[in-house]
Motif scaffolding. Sequence first.
Motif, mmCIF file in Angstrom:
data_model
loop_
_atom_site.group_PDB
_atom_site.id
_atom_site.type_symbol
_atom_site.label_atom_id
_atom_site.label_comp_id
_atom_site.label_asym_id
_atom_site.label_seq_id
_atom_site.Cartn_x
_atom_site.Cartn_y
_atom_site.Cartn_z
ATOM 1 N N GLN A 1 128.015 73.482 14.351
ATOM 2 C CA GLN A 1 128.011 72.030 14.202
ATOM 3 C C GLN A 1 128.454 71.655 12.799
ATOM 4 O OE1 GLN A 1 127.381 69.686 16.383
ATOM 5 N NE2 GLN A 1 126.274 70.666 18.080
ATOM 6 N N ILE A 2 129.208 70.567 12.715
ATOM 7 C CA ILE A 2 129.657 70.134 11.390
ATOM 8 C C ILE A 2 128.601 69.234 10.740
ATOM 9 C CG2 ILE A 2 132.121 70.279 11.921
ATOM 10 C CD1 ILE A 2 132.119 67.230 12.174
ATOM 11 N N GLN B 1 141.893 57.114 11.361
ATOM 12 C CA GLN B 1 141.864 58.572 11.214
ATOM 13 C C GLN B 1 141.193 59.255 12.407
ATOM 14 O OE1 GLN B 1 140.082 59.602 7.454
ATOM 15 N NE2 GLN B 1 141.440 58.312 6.275
ATOM 16 N N ARG C 1 123.055 59.735 12.551
ATOM 17 C CA ARG C 1 124.490 59.427 12.456
ATOM 18 C C ARG C 1 124.844 58.190 13.290
ATOM 19 N NH1 ARG C 1 126.736 65.633 13.238
ATOM 20 N NH2 ARG C 1 126.145 66.381 11.175
ATOM 21 N N ILE D 1 129.061 60.624 22.646
ATOM 22 C CA ILE D 1 128.193 60.909 21.487
ATOM 23 C C ILE D 1 128.629 62.214 20.817
ATOM 24 C CG2 ILE D 1 125.832 61.591 20.852
ATOM 25 C CD1 ILE D 1 124.861 59.517 22.929
ATOM 26 N N ALA D 2 128.906 63.226 21.640
ATOM 27 C CA ALA D 2 129.362 64.507 21.071
ATOM 28 C C ALA D 2 130.704 64.341 20.373
ATOM 29 C CB ALA D 2 129.466 65.557 22.168
ATOM 30 N N TYR E 1 129.851 61.919 17.004
ATOM 31 C CA TYR E 1 128.724 62.133 16.087
ATOM 32 C C TYR E 1 128.427 63.608 15.828
ATOM 33 C CZ TYR E 1 128.250 57.229 17.214
ATOM 34 O OH TYR E 1 128.516 55.895 17.406
ATOM 35 N N THR E 2 129.260 64.513 16.309
ATOM 36 C CA THR E 2 129.053 65.935 16.016
ATOM 37 C C THR E 2 130.383 66.563 15.625
ATOM 38 O OG1 THR E 2 129.463 66.768 18.245
ATOM 39 C CG2 THR E 2 127.231 66.056 17.722
ATOM 40 N N TYR F 1 142.589 62.123 17.380
ATOM 41 C CA TYR F 1 142.134 63.391 16.789
ATOM 42 C C TYR F 1 140.700 63.649 17.237
ATOM 43 C CZ TYR F 1 146.200 62.712 13.812
ATOM 44 O OH TYR F 1 147.474 62.515 13.353
ATOM 45 N N TRP G 1 121.606 71.523 20.815
ATOM 46 C CA TRP G 1 121.665 70.057 20.819
ATOM 47 C C TRP G 1 120.271 69.476 20.570
ATOM 48 C CZ3 TRP G 1 126.170 67.755 20.368
ATOM 49 C CH2 TRP G 1 127.312 68.422 20.813
ATOM 50 N N MET H 1 138.862 65.991 17.022
ATOM 51 C CA MET H 1 138.041 66.752 16.072
ATOM 52 C C MET H 1 137.518 65.866 14.942
ATOM 53 S SD MET H 1 137.892 70.000 16.888
ATOM 54 C CE MET H 1 137.731 70.983 15.392
ATOM 55 N N ASN H 2 137.995 64.630 14.882
ATOM 56 C CA ASN H 2 137.583 63.760 13.785
ATOM 57 C C ASN H 2 136.456 62.833 14.225
ATOM 58 O OD1 ASN H 2 139.456 64.934 12.204
ATOM 59 N ND2 ASN H 2 140.797 63.164 12.010
ATOM 60 N N PRO H 3 135.279 62.986 13.642
ATOM 61 C CA PRO H 3 134.140 62.167 14.050
ATOM 62 C C PRO H 3 134.100 60.821 13.321
ATOM 63 C CG PRO H 3 133.438 63.749 12.418
ATOM 64 C CD PRO H 3 134.911 63.978 12.614
ATOM 65 N N ALA H 4 133.132 60.011 13.713
ATOM 66 C CA ALA H 4 132.866 58.757 13.001
ATOM 67 C C ALA H 4 132.239 59.092 11.645
ATOM 68 C CB ALA H 4 131.921 57.902 13.833
ATOM 69 N N PRO H 5 132.195 58.122 10.724
ATOM 70 C CA PRO H 5 131.549 58.390 9.432
ATOM 71 C C PRO H 5 130.131 58.918 9.627
ATOM 72 C CG PRO H 5 132.703 56.301 9.354
ATOM 73 C CD PRO H 5 132.773 56.773 10.777
ATOM 74 N N TYR I 1 144.311 60.572 2.953
ATOM 75 C CA TYR I 1 142.910 60.806 3.318
ATOM 76 C C TYR I 1 141.997 60.758 2.101
ATOM 77 C CZ TYR I 1 144.630 61.654 7.935
ATOM 78 O OH TYR I 1 145.213 61.468 9.156
ATOM 79 N N ARG J 1 142.595 70.464 5.568
ATOM 80 C CA ARG J 1 141.389 70.083 6.300
ATOM 81 C C ARG J 1 140.235 71.011 5.936
ATOM 82 N NH1 ARG J 1 140.291 67.225 11.170
ATOM 83 N NH2 ARG J 1 138.153 67.628 11.840
ATOM 84 N N ARG K 1 138.556 64.999 7.758
ATOM 85 C CA ARG K 1 139.369 64.405 8.833
ATOM 86 C C ARG K 1 140.877 64.590 8.644
ATOM 87 N NH1 ARG K 1 135.541 60.827 7.674
ATOM 88 N NH2 ARG K 1 133.861 60.570 9.156
ATOM 89 N N THR L 1 135.672 52.603 7.993
ATOM 90 C CA THR L 1 135.132 53.225 9.209
ATOM 91 C C THR L 1 136.083 54.294 9.755
ATOM 92 O OG1 THR L 1 136.072 51.438 10.537
ATOM 93 C CG2 THR L 1 133.753 51.225 9.914
ATOM 94 N N LYS L 2 137.164 54.555 9.025
ATOM 95 C CA LYS L 2 138.146 55.581 9.401
ATOM 96 C C LYS L 2 138.805 55.246 10.741
ATOM 97 C CE LYS L 2 136.236 57.694 5.907
ATOM 98 N NZ LYS L 2 136.830 57.540 4.575
#
Lengths: 225, 498
Positions: free
Chosen positions: A29-30, B93, A186, B493-494, B497-498, B97, A176, B99-103, A149, A165, A35, B89-90
């Motif tokens: 998990q990150i 970005q 978050r 959500i995944a 937010y992850t 993508y 989870w 792989m790019n999550p929210a802030p 970025y 990146r 980004r 809020t990106k």
Amino acid sequence: MTPLRAVLAGGLVALLCVLAVILSDRRPQIASTDRVPNGQFATVIDRDQRLCQQGEIVPAGTAALRMTIGDYDKPSPPLRIDITKPASSPGSRSQTISTALIAGGWRQGAVELAIAPVRREVADATVCLENLGANPIAIGGLSDAGGDYGLYDVEDGTSDPVEVRIDFMLKGRPSWFAMLATIANRMTLAKGGYAGAIGWAGPLLAMLAIVALLVRTLLTEERRQ
Amino acid sequence: VKRTYALPGRGFAALRRGVHGVPRAAYLCALVGLLNAFAWSLITPPFEVPDENAHYAYVQQLAERGSLPHYLANYVGLSPAEDAILADTKAFQIPGYPMNPAPMTQTEQRKIEADEARHLSARGSGDALYASANPPLYYLLEVVPYALSPSGTVLDRLALMRALSAIFAGFTVLFVFLFLRELLPGTRWVWPAGALAVALQPLFAFVSGGVNNDALLYTFAAALFFTLARMFRRGLDEWMGLAIGIVLGLGILVKFTMLGFAPAVALALLCGIWRAGAMGRRASLRGAAIAAAIAAIPGLLYAELLARTLPASGVGPGRSAVASIQANLHTEVQHIWELFLPTLPGMTNQFSRSELWHEWFIGLIGRFGELDTSFPYWVYLVAAPIAVALLLAAVAALIRERKRLWRHLDEFAVYVAMVAGLCIEIGIESYRSLETGAGVFEQPRYVLPGLCVYAAIVALAARLPGRRWGMAIGALIVLLALAHDVFSQLLVIARYYT
């Protein structure tokens, strides 16, 4: 028990069981990421070269960096990672946040590079990656990002328009379930005052109310028949 | 189904009786729809519903300057306040993508709070990007939460505007319920099953949980299905004509997609006149005339407004570059056909894949965010036989009741024409968008004005096995819809937010 009640009871129990199975799944998990798209190899770090990327937000709990690294199918070299916070005033020294020495032999692709855990979030950090081996490596990112970025790269002291990146990874492979509190937090961010205040509780309560409402609606209709 | 052509009671008294006669279950289903869309509005990060930045800019322009937006060929930003939050809020970005999550850091949160506290100007360039070409009704309604937000910040305004969209979702589900009540009056247990299946449809809730005029379009589309079904049960008179005209006319002011229903409405009015017989001919003719006139008025007023307010140069609201191309009719017809149906012998392949599967089915099962968030492929393979079984059960129910269907063939034809009109409208836009180089137009949310048909399929499937087992089947479908919805939310959500 009527067929309707049996279906409702069985269905809801089955739904809960599937949810429990899914939420117990574990994976890396990150903690956050910069980004930058990593659809290409953006830059090459040759022997003894050092790439530093400034402007990173390094979140608390970071225990590894994940980067896309290619090794040209040659033995992958040892690496050195330094994460520092720049000097806050002229004359003061930059502060080391975390360091790591990575032994060679890692497998190219999305590579997780373990570092000393970061305890507090650091804004505007500089992440440096140094190639300590004989063979060059390529790093995934954007070759002509030019600061899109919010990052600024320097390779061996020379400004470079690339941005690479970096995913900041949490320790281990949390389930989870273990991530619930983190995800809930978050969900309150970047949403403003109203939505942020009920970022996770709102959807949860709404869905519980929905289940109660639909059960009541269907049972009421059954009684009416 | 009892066939009755008795004229309804007059005017508002009839309306009051009608409202009082709405079953309690209808309101509960509507509440489920509202709550679900509201949950989605909280789950989805700001500006991650398709084109939400453009729709927000439209409302902002109306609220701040009191004028319609206009499309600018060169992008110069929307407003200092919105542009700052879009960057923070990106918003540019994240889409595309996965792989790019929210802030997700406190630093990013502090930056947003700092920019909101600066109270940058909300008066922008007048550009609302893709939304500029839309008619204004949805946006006018959204001005209310925009203006009422005590904090006046972009994200708080957006949250309140999303909440209003969620309320529209509740009304959509209410009209779906009422449509089913008119369509299948003898089997009341299937009404909540169909309405709840719609209320829990994740794509519907996702779109209705954002600032997007599709949310109100779905409401008017469902209301149109309901009013037409009611006309077929109660007959066409002046009041019914008025209701149909208002729904169609105002719907067109929400989004021009409603024009796709116009031919079917004309067919329905003809059926209404024909069904009225000699006794009710005058009232039905007056009703049809009222419907046509009322439906046309809002559109004409909007056209007049555009003519007065359009800038002297440039593309303005309501004008689209796609309107001016020289279409090849033969190719266009093939394109529209293949957009929804398999290629027939003699046709040229217009697509490199089956759009029915890849665009519509997969999209309706789940493709969220800016079309970048999908389930693993096996989920769609599992969903396919369930969907086919539902469809076959609905067809079997129709075949079993073919005598009744035969008596209502004109009504059935109207619903088919509504779906066909919607598909043709989407197909024309899709073809012309490609021809002008504007890119791929179609998105699965565009077929959701046909939600009443979706509900009818569920209701017919639940009706097939009779009351005792039908109720259980209906409950099973609703639980599947609930699971579909919950797992879609977890997917999103995944994703963010992850």
